[in-house]
Design a protein around this motif. Structure first.
Motif, PDB file in Angstrom:
ATOM      1  N   ARG A 115       0.835  -1.203   0.000  1.00  0.00           N
ATOM      2  CA  ARG A 115       0.000   0.000   0.000  1.00  0.00           C
ATOM      3  C   ARG A 115       0.867   1.250   0.000  1.00  0.00           C
ATOM      4  O   ARG A 115       0.582   2.220  -0.718  1.00  0.00           O
ATOM      5  CB  ARG A 115      -0.944  -0.010   1.202  1.00  0.00           C
ATOM      6  CG  ARG A 115      -2.100  -0.985   1.091  1.00  0.00           C
ATOM      7  CD  ARG A 115      -3.161  -0.703   2.141  1.00  0.00           C
ATOM      8  NE  ARG A 115      -2.654  -0.871   3.498  1.00  0.00           N
ATOM      9  CZ  ARG A 115      -2.685  -2.016   4.168  1.00  0.00           C
ATOM     10  NH1 ARG A 115      -3.190  -3.112   3.605  1.00  0.00           N
ATOM     11  NH2 ARG A 115      -2.218  -2.089   5.405  1.00  0.00           N
ATOM     12  N   GLU A 116       1.924   1.222   0.827  1.00  0.00           N
ATOM     13  CA  GLU A 116       2.827   2.368   0.878  1.00  0.00           C
ATOM     14  C   GLU A 116       3.528   2.568  -0.469  1.00  0.00           C
ATOM     15  O   GLU A 116       3.669   3.698  -0.952  1.00  0.00           O
ATOM     16  CB  GLU A 116       3.874   2.158   1.987  1.00  0.00           C
ATOM     17  CG  GLU A 116       3.312   2.236   3.389  1.00  0.00           C
ATOM     18  CD  GLU A 116       2.835   3.639   3.723  1.00  0.00           C
ATOM     19  OE1 GLU A 116       3.609   4.591   3.521  1.00  0.00           O
ATOM     20  OE2 GLU A 116       1.677   3.777   4.170  1.00  0.00           O
ATOM     21  N   GLN A 117       3.961   1.462  -1.074  1.00  0.00           N
ATOM     22  CA  GLN A 117       4.633   1.546  -2.359  1.00  0.00           C
ATOM     23  C   GLN A 117       3.707   2.114  -3.432  1.00  0.00           C
ATOM     24  O   GLN A 117       4.114   2.961  -4.244  1.00  0.00           O
ATOM     25  CB  GLN A 117       5.126   0.161  -2.783  1.00  0.00           C
ATOM     26  CG  GLN A 117       6.317  -0.359  -1.980  1.00  0.00           C
ATOM     27  CD  GLN A 117       6.689  -1.770  -2.380  1.00  0.00           C
ATOM     28  OE1 GLN A 117       5.845  -2.537  -2.842  1.00  0.00           O
ATOM     29  NE2 GLN A 117       7.950  -2.124  -2.200  1.00  0.00           N
ATOM     30  N   GLN A 144      10.998   4.476 -14.631  1.00  0.00           N
ATOM     31  CA  GLN A 144      11.888   4.393 -13.477  1.00  0.00           C
ATOM     32  C   GLN A 144      11.107   4.468 -12.171  1.00  0.00           C
ATOM     33  O   GLN A 144      11.375   3.712 -11.226  1.00  0.00           O
ATOM     34  CB  GLN A 144      12.916   5.520 -13.535  1.00  0.00           C
ATOM     35  CG  GLN A 144      13.897   5.528 -12.364  1.00  0.00           C
ATOM     36  CD  GLN A 144      14.906   6.657 -12.461  1.00  0.00           C
ATOM     37  OE1 GLN A 144      14.921   7.417 -13.433  1.00  0.00           O
ATOM     38  NE2 GLN A 144      15.750   6.780 -11.460  1.00  0.00           N
ATOM     39  N   SER A 145      10.129   5.360 -12.107  1.00  0.00           N
ATOM     40  CA  SER A 145       9.362   5.524 -10.880  1.00  0.00           C
ATOM     41  C   SER A 145       8.585   4.262 -10.528  1.00  0.00           C
ATOM     42  O   SER A 145       8.551   3.836  -9.374  1.00  0.00           O
ATOM     43  CB  SER A 145       8.397   6.707 -11.034  1.00  0.00           C
ATOM     44  OG  SER A 145       7.565   6.838  -9.905  1.00  0.00           O
ATOM     45  N   LEU A 150       7.788   0.284  -6.775  1.00  0.00           N
ATOM     46  CA  LEU A 150       7.077  -0.985  -6.599  1.00  0.00           C
ATOM     47  C   LEU A 150       8.005  -2.186  -6.555  1.00  0.00           C
ATOM     48  O   LEU A 150       7.549  -3.316  -6.390  1.00  0.00           O
ATOM     49  CB  LEU A 150       6.053  -1.168  -7.725  1.00  0.00           C
ATOM     50  CG  LEU A 150       4.977  -0.084  -7.818  1.00  0.00           C
ATOM     51  CD1 LEU A 150       4.044  -0.358  -8.989  1.00  0.00           C
ATOM     52  CD2 LEU A 150       4.182   0.023  -6.530  1.00  0.00           C
ATOM     53  N   GLY A 151       9.310  -1.950  -6.715  1.00  0.00           N
ATOM     54  CA  GLY A 151      10.268  -3.033  -6.575  1.00  0.00           C
ATOM     55  C   GLY A 151      10.387  -3.941  -7.784  1.00  0.00           C
ATOM     56  O   GLY A 151      10.669  -5.134  -7.635  1.00  0.00           O
ATOM     57  N   SER A 184      16.198  -0.117 -16.552  1.00  0.00           N
ATOM     58  CA  SER A 184      16.507  -1.323 -15.779  1.00  0.00           C
ATOM     59  C   SER A 184      17.310  -0.960 -14.536  1.00  0.00           C
ATOM     60  O   SER A 184      18.062   0.019 -14.527  1.00  0.00           O
ATOM     61  CB  SER A 184      17.298  -2.331 -16.620  1.00  0.00           C
ATOM     62  OG  SER A 184      18.533  -1.775 -17.038  1.00  0.00           O
ATOM     63  N   SER A 185      17.137  -1.760 -13.503  1.00  0.00           N
ATOM     64  CA  SER A 185      17.860  -1.588 -12.246  1.00  0.00           C
ATOM     65  C   SER A 185      19.300  -2.040 -12.421  1.00  0.00           C
ATOM     66  O   SER A 185      19.607  -2.934 -13.215  1.00  0.00           O
ATOM     67  CB  SER A 185      17.179  -2.398 -11.139  1.00  0.00           C
ATOM     68  OG  SER A 185      18.008  -2.474 -10.002  1.00  0.00           O
TER      69      SER A 185
END
Length: 635
Positions: A115-117, A144-145, A150-151, A184-185
């Motif tokens: 929920r926080e994400q 990116q956001s 959201l991981g 990408s991360s």
């Protein structure tokens, strides 16, 4: 005590100081999906990604003689689903050092974290959409956001065009989707996966992007490596990517693109996330359409500003107080004021004193919404010269309030001077005649000029009108009408010069040409007829090139007018007014796309041109006259 532990809602684990699980309660078994026997004597790393975080925290605080609370740790279920657990840890001391047990009490905060994400992601995307100056600036930030908040590990944008922005109506089965943006991360190694993605294309219904495109709905894939995507399943597995989801960038029935995201984790379908992303896709689509509209407006304004700046007419815009908002180059050069001077000027500063009162009244009438046709006004230049202007003005309203009065004018100072000189010459001629002849003789000469054959010359007048242009002009701005008419009349002007004829004036959409004037006596009815046929051809060519459907109506009349009693160089069209009036009536009662002539003209041309008799028409003050339709030149 055993009953209390068993009935606890929170997960409880007891391990040795080396990390081997010694005891678990039912809540722990349910949370992680293991049976008790599967966990006993197993290392805690079986369910905790990085148990060193806990061990270091525990021993750091052991010497401070207090428990460690709410350590957030990423854990794994038996199916390798990722959970976020908040642990409270304590060490149970033993008499023998090194044999201490560690008690973990954990609470699942995964839902709270999600929920926080999502709240953070929604806020971030809203901010990006409101602050981005362009589509190409905003889209990478959105990818990116979403990934960071959201991981997720990788995000893509797929469109059927070079970049997002071109909408495809309905269910387009011919679209070819290409990846135009990737983020990408740094935690994943996806070089080969990205290289293949840049080269890949999908048609509707094929692959995750194509399935989202044709379905117009968000889609979740638990494991992309086994989903049947032949192009990217293997490189996704090699990059360690598994779960994927995507959503359309959609506004009503217009789809502009598809966003797709990948994670290294195997994640169960998250319906709430998909619903949120569907809403975000709609927000992105609205952002894109808004930016498209803004870009189109800027482009339009730049195009019109360039047009205005290079126009020969004087163009201006003033606010309701009369202060200048804009003037073009021709305006500045004609009136001699600099841009710096114009900033502090009002329209009433340059209007001729004799016109100020009437101009002020007209100004207020325009502000109230009254429409005006062509107007005449007089400006005064910086160096005191008087400039006569002819043109149109209109008021721009926003939400019912006037915001600007815009005008486009043509400098007619030279024309006014010529007309004034002609009027003066006519008065002087009459004055001289009065001085030379007795009044009664002068009146008799003036009344019988039409019957003095030896002082007459043959004149043929062509009157042309573009059919229906008045109605079209009512729906256009002045500059649009100007741009439409100029190419047509420019061709007519060239035809006038080619046949050595005399253009008297252009009245709105009407065109008046005379052949046989004293200055050009060699040009008579033949040249007028040839020009009329060429005007029909010119209109047809203009329609083809500009996708228009105009037709021209032409009337021609031949007669004799007085020439010998005045100097041919001072000839004025007032002397052939009767001829012009008849030509105008012949035109107005003609047929669209046809050339109608009087019997006089027919008799002049019947040996060289083909005619079709139309019949009789009524001319006010002249009665009925016979007319013919000019078909073409005899071969």
């Amino acid at each position: 005590m055993e009953q209390v532990i068993t009935s606890m809602a929170d997960a409880l684990l007891v391990t040795s100081n080396s990390g081997k699980i010694k005891k678990v309660n039912r809540a722990a078994q349910k949370l992680f999906g293991f049976e008790e026997k599967e966990l006993i004597n197993q290392p805690i790393s079986l369910i905790i990604d990085d148990e060193q975080i806990l061990i270091q925290a525990i021993y750091k605080n052991f010497y401070l003689k207090r428990n460690y609370q709410n350590i957030e740790v990423v854990c794994r279920t038996k199916t390798r689903e990722k959970l976020l657990i908040a642990f409270s840890c304590s060490v149970i001391p033993k008499k023998t050092e090194g044999l201490e047990d560690i008690v973990y009490i954990g609470r699942d905060i995964t839902a709270w974290q999600r929920r926080e994400q999502r709240t953070s992601a929604q806020y971030s995307i809203t901010r990006i959409l409101s602050e981005s100056q362009s589509i190409k600036q905003g889209i990478p930030q959105i990818l990116q956001s979403i990934c960071q908040n959201l991981g997720w590990d990788l995000g893509e944008l797929w469109t059927p065009s070079q970049y997002i922005g071109t909408s495809v109506q309905g269910n387009s089965l011919n679209a070819v989707l290409r990846c135009v943006e990737i983020w990408s991360s740094r935690l994943v190694s996806v070089r080969e996966f990205k290289a293949i993605t840049w080269q890949a294309t999908y048609t509707p219904g094929v692959g995750l992007p194509g399935r989202i495109w044709i379905g117009r709905l968000p889609l979740w894939i638990k494991d992309i490596t086994v989903d049947g995507d032949k192009r990217r399943s293997l490189p996704a597995a090699e990059a360690g990517l598994h779960t994927a989801f995507g959503f359309p960038i959609l506004d009503d029935s217009e789809i502009l693109g598809v966003m797709v995201f990948f994670s290294r984790d195997l994640l169960p379908k998250d319906k709430d996330l998909l619903q949120m992303m569907g809403s975000i896709g709609s927000q992105i689509a609205q952002f894109i359409k808004r930016k498209q509209a803004e870009d189109a407006l800027v482009e339009s304004e730049e195009r019109y500003r360039d047009l205005f700046e290079n126009a020969n007419d004087l163009i201006q815009s003033v606010n309701p107080s009369g202060r200048f908002l804009y003037v073009n180059r021709a305006w500045r050069e004609t009136l001699g004021y600099s841009e710096a001077e114009i900033v502090n000027m009002s329209i009433f500063d340059i209007i001729h004193p004799e016109f100020k009162q009437s101009s002020l009244q007209r100004f207020y009438r325009v502000l109230s919404g009254e429409k005006f046709g062509q107007i005449i006004t007089i400006f005064v230049t910086k160096d005191g010269q008087t400039i006569f202007l002819e043109g149109n003005i209109n008021c721009k309203f926003v939400e019912g309030h006037p915001v600007a009065i815009r005008g486009i004018f043509r400098d007619v100072t030279q024309r006014v001077a010529v007309e004034e000189a002609l009027r003066y010459q006519q008065k002087e001629t009459e004055r001289l005649l009065l001085n030379i002849l007795p009044v009664t003789i002068f009146r008799e000469v003036k009344e019988q000029l039409d019957s003095i054959a030896e002082d007459f010359t043959d004149v043929t007048v062509l009157f042309a009108d573009i059919v229906g242009l008045s109605e079209i002009a009512a729906s256009m701005s002045a500059i649009q009408l100007l741009n439409l008419l100029n190419p047509i009349f420019s061709v007519f002007d060239r035809l006038t010069e080619r046949y050595s004829l005399e253009r008297i004036r252009t009245i709105n959409n009407a065109y008046l040409v005379v052949g046989g004037l004293p200055t050009r006596r060699q040009n008579r009815a033949e040249a007028i007829a040839l020009m009329a046929l060429d005007m029909q051809t010119a209109i047809a060519l203009f329609n083809t090139e500009n996708n228009q459907n105009f037709s021209i109506r032409i009337g021609i009349h031949s007669s004799s007018v007085v020439a010998g009693v005045i100097d041919p160089n001072k000839f004025t069209n007032e002397l052939c007014k009767d001829t012009v009036d008849i030509a105008s009536c012949i035109e107005s009662q003609g047929i669209a796309g046809k050339i109608q002539v009087t019997e006089n003209t027919y008799k002049c041309l019947c040996d060289e041109f083909v005619f079709e008799k139309r019949g009789e028409i009524e001319i006010k003050g002249k009665g009925k006259i016979t007319t013919y339709l000019l078909i073409g030149q005899k071969k």
